[in-house]
Motif scaffolding. Structure first.
Motif, PDB file in Angstrom:
ATOM      1  N   LYS A  21       0.812  -1.200   0.000  1.00  0.00           N
ATOM      2  CA  LYS A  21       0.000   0.000   0.000  1.00  0.00           C
ATOM      3  C   LYS A  21       0.850   1.257   0.000  1.00  0.00           C
ATOM      4  CE  LYS A  21      -4.490   0.869   1.805  1.00  0.00           C
ATOM      5  NZ  LYS A  21      -5.430   0.664   2.890  1.00  0.00           N
ATOM      6  N   SER A  22       1.989   1.239   0.664  1.00  0.00           N
ATOM      7  CA  SER A  22       2.819   2.430   0.746  1.00  0.00           C
ATOM      8  C   SER A  22       3.442   2.759  -0.605  1.00  0.00           C
ATOM      9  CB  SER A  22       3.903   2.254   1.811  1.00  0.00           C
ATOM     10  OG  SER A  22       4.780   1.205   1.434  1.00  0.00           O
ATOM     11  N   SER A  23       3.879   1.759  -1.394  1.00  0.00           N
ATOM     12  CA  SER A  23       4.460   2.031  -2.705  1.00  0.00           C
ATOM     13  C   SER A  23       3.395   2.511  -3.676  1.00  0.00           C
ATOM     14  CB  SER A  23       5.160   0.782  -3.240  1.00  0.00           C
ATOM     15  OG  SER A  23       4.208  -0.241  -3.456  1.00  0.00           O
ATOM     16  N   GLU A  24       2.176   2.008  -3.523  1.00  0.00           N
ATOM     17  CA  GLU A  24       1.092   2.453  -4.394  1.00  0.00           C
ATOM     18  C   GLU A  24       0.805   3.923  -4.166  1.00  0.00           C
ATOM     19  OE1 GLU A  24      -3.673   1.662  -4.973  1.00  0.00           O
ATOM     20  OE2 GLU A  24      -2.431   0.082  -4.120  1.00  0.00           O
ATOM     21  N   SER A  25       0.812   4.351  -2.939  1.00  0.00           N
ATOM     22  CA  SER A  25       0.522   5.751  -2.658  1.00  0.00           C
ATOM     23  C   SER A  25       1.659   6.641  -3.151  1.00  0.00           C
ATOM     24  CB  SER A  25       0.268   5.958  -1.161  1.00  0.00           C
ATOM     25  OG  SER A  25       1.434   5.633  -0.430  1.00  0.00           O
ATOM     26  N   ALA A  26       2.898   6.144  -3.154  1.00  0.00           N
ATOM     27  CA  ALA A  26       4.020   6.934  -3.665  1.00  0.00           C
ATOM     28  C   ALA A  26       3.839   7.177  -5.162  1.00  0.00           C
ATOM     29  CB  ALA A  26       5.339   6.232  -3.385  1.00  0.00           C
ATOM     30  N   TYR A  27       3.420   6.161  -5.890  1.00  0.00           N
ATOM     31  CA  TYR A  27       3.161   6.335  -7.312  1.00  0.00           C
ATOM     32  C   TYR A  27       2.004   7.306  -7.544  1.00  0.00           C
ATOM     33  CZ  TYR A  27       6.192   2.378  -8.354  1.00  0.00           C
ATOM     34  OH  TYR A  27       7.250   1.543  -8.477  1.00  0.00           O
ATOM     35  N   LYS A  28       1.005   7.177  -6.722  1.00  0.00           N
ATOM     36  CA  LYS A  28      -0.153   8.056  -6.851  1.00  0.00           C
ATOM     37  C   LYS A  28       0.227   9.497  -6.562  1.00  0.00           C
ATOM     38  CE  LYS A  28      -4.977   8.412  -5.421  1.00  0.00           C
ATOM     39  NZ  LYS A  28      -6.018   7.841  -4.577  1.00  0.00           N
ATOM     40  N   ALA A  30       3.229  10.870  -6.934  1.00  0.00           N
ATOM     41  CA  ALA A  30       4.052  11.360  -8.041  1.00  0.00           C
ATOM     42  C   ALA A  30       3.194  11.713  -9.244  1.00  0.00           C
ATOM     43  CB  ALA A  30       5.087  10.309  -8.432  1.00  0.00           C
ATOM     44  N   TYR A  31       2.180  10.891  -9.538  1.00  0.00           N
ATOM     45  CA  TYR A  31       1.273  11.161 -10.651  1.00  0.00           C
ATOM     46  C   TYR A  31       0.497  12.450 -10.431  1.00  0.00           C
ATOM     47  CZ  TYR A  31      -2.761  10.729 -13.735  1.00  0.00           C
ATOM     48  OH  TYR A  31      -3.726  10.975 -14.655  1.00  0.00           O
ATOM     49  N   GLU A  32      -0.031  12.618  -9.229  1.00  0.00           N
ATOM     50  CA  GLU A  32      -0.805  13.829  -8.930  1.00  0.00           C
ATOM     51  C   GLU A  32       0.066  15.071  -8.980  1.00  0.00           C
ATOM     52  OE1 GLU A  32      -2.757  13.098  -5.217  1.00  0.00           O
ATOM     53  OE2 GLU A  32      -4.204  11.719  -6.111  1.00  0.00           O
ATOM     54  N   LYS A  33       1.320  14.977  -8.505  1.00  0.00           N
ATOM     55  CA  LYS A  33       2.232  16.116  -8.542  1.00  0.00           C
ATOM     56  C   LYS A  33       2.535  16.510  -9.992  1.00  0.00           C
ATOM     57  CE  LYS A  33       6.730  17.685  -6.950  1.00  0.00           C
ATOM     58  NZ  LYS A  33       7.986  17.303  -6.302  1.00  0.00           N
ATOM     59  N   ALA A  34       2.776  15.520 -10.833  1.00  0.00           N
ATOM     60  CA  ALA A  34       3.065  15.809 -12.247  1.00  0.00           C
ATOM     61  C   ALA A  34       1.852  16.417 -12.931  1.00  0.00           C
ATOM     62  CB  ALA A  34       3.489  14.534 -12.962  1.00  0.00           C
ATOM     63  N   LYS A  35       0.684  15.952 -12.577  1.00  0.00           N
ATOM     64  CA  LYS A  35      -0.538  16.482 -13.171  1.00  0.00           C
ATOM     65  C   LYS A  35      -0.754  17.928 -12.755  1.00  0.00           C
ATOM     66  CE  LYS A  35      -5.217  15.061 -14.167  1.00  0.00           C
ATOM     67  NZ  LYS A  35      -6.247  14.052 -13.973  1.00  0.00           N
ATOM     68  N   GLN A  36      -0.487  18.248 -11.491  1.00  0.00           N
ATOM     69  CA  GLN A  36      -0.645  19.627 -11.008  1.00  0.00           C
ATOM     70  C   GLN A  36       0.359  20.546 -11.681  1.00  0.00           C
ATOM     71  OE1 GLN A  36      -0.335  19.397  -6.763  1.00  0.00           O
ATOM     72  NE2 GLN A  36      -2.437  18.649  -6.484  1.00  0.00           N
ATOM     73  N   GLU A  37       1.603  20.089 -11.863  1.00  0.00           N
ATOM     74  CA  GLU A  37       2.604  20.910 -12.547  1.00  0.00           C
ATOM     75  C   GLU A  37       2.204  21.166 -13.995  1.00  0.00           C
ATOM     76  OE1 GLU A  37       6.316  18.930 -12.134  1.00  0.00           O
ATOM     77  OE2 GLU A  37       6.483  19.362  -9.989  1.00  0.00           O
TER      78      GLU A  37
END
Length: 166
Positions: A21-28, A30-37
């Motif tokens: 679960k912790s690695s899944e949230s890290a990917y999530k 990173a995805y959200e940060k890239a989307k916001q940028e």
């Protein structure tokens, strides 16, 4: 003893599910940060120049019979009279199995052709001959008209000329 084994297996299962679960949230994250940028970047709308598309008439190339490639092979007639096979032949199919060659011959016979099956012993191939000629130019012209008659049959578009060696 059994309780200890069951308790250990349960602990390992819980540990396995919580570690993923912790690695899944890290990917999530990173995805959200890239989307916001990506959304934060301001893009300047530049005018788009549209160029009209000009269509040219399609020209179909005329087949040249002078450069018709010819394969030289020693073949023997399997079906039909041996005298019916002339110097140049239009081959529309080559098969390793005689039954496949006979199937194509039957189709061509139903279409009005007098097809011949010839065997090349060196290559172990049965050649289905749709027409046979004494002249190379006439054979090339017959091949081109055969291809034009069946434009949707890709196997017939690979028809070629055979020069019979004795």
């Amino acid at each position: 003893m059994k309780k200890l084994v069951i308790l250990g297996m349960g602990f390992c299962t819980v540990l396995a599910f919580t570690s993923c679960k912790s690695s899944e949230s890290a990917y999530k994250k990173a995805y959200e940060k890239a989307k916001q940028e990506e959304l934060a970047e301001t893009q300047v709308a530049e005018p788009i120049e549209i160029t009209p598309v000009v269509t040219a008439p399609v020209e179909t190339p005329t087949p040249t019979t002078s450069t018709a490639a010819v394969r030289e092979e020693k073949v023997t007639v399997v079906t039909g009279n041996d005298n019916t096979l002339k110097a140049y032949s239009v081959v529309c199919g080559s098969f390793g199995l005689k039954a496949n060659a006979e199937g194509l011959k039957d189709f061509l016979d139903r279409e009005g052709y007098n097809a011949i099956i010839a065997f090349n012993a060196d290559r172990g191939m049965y050649r289905v001959v749709v027409s046979t000629w004494d002249d190379r130019g006439a054979a090339a012209q017959a091949r081109d008209s055969f291809k034009a008659k069946y434009p949707n049959r890709t196997d017939f578009q690979d028809s070629w000329l055979l020069y019979r060696i004795y």
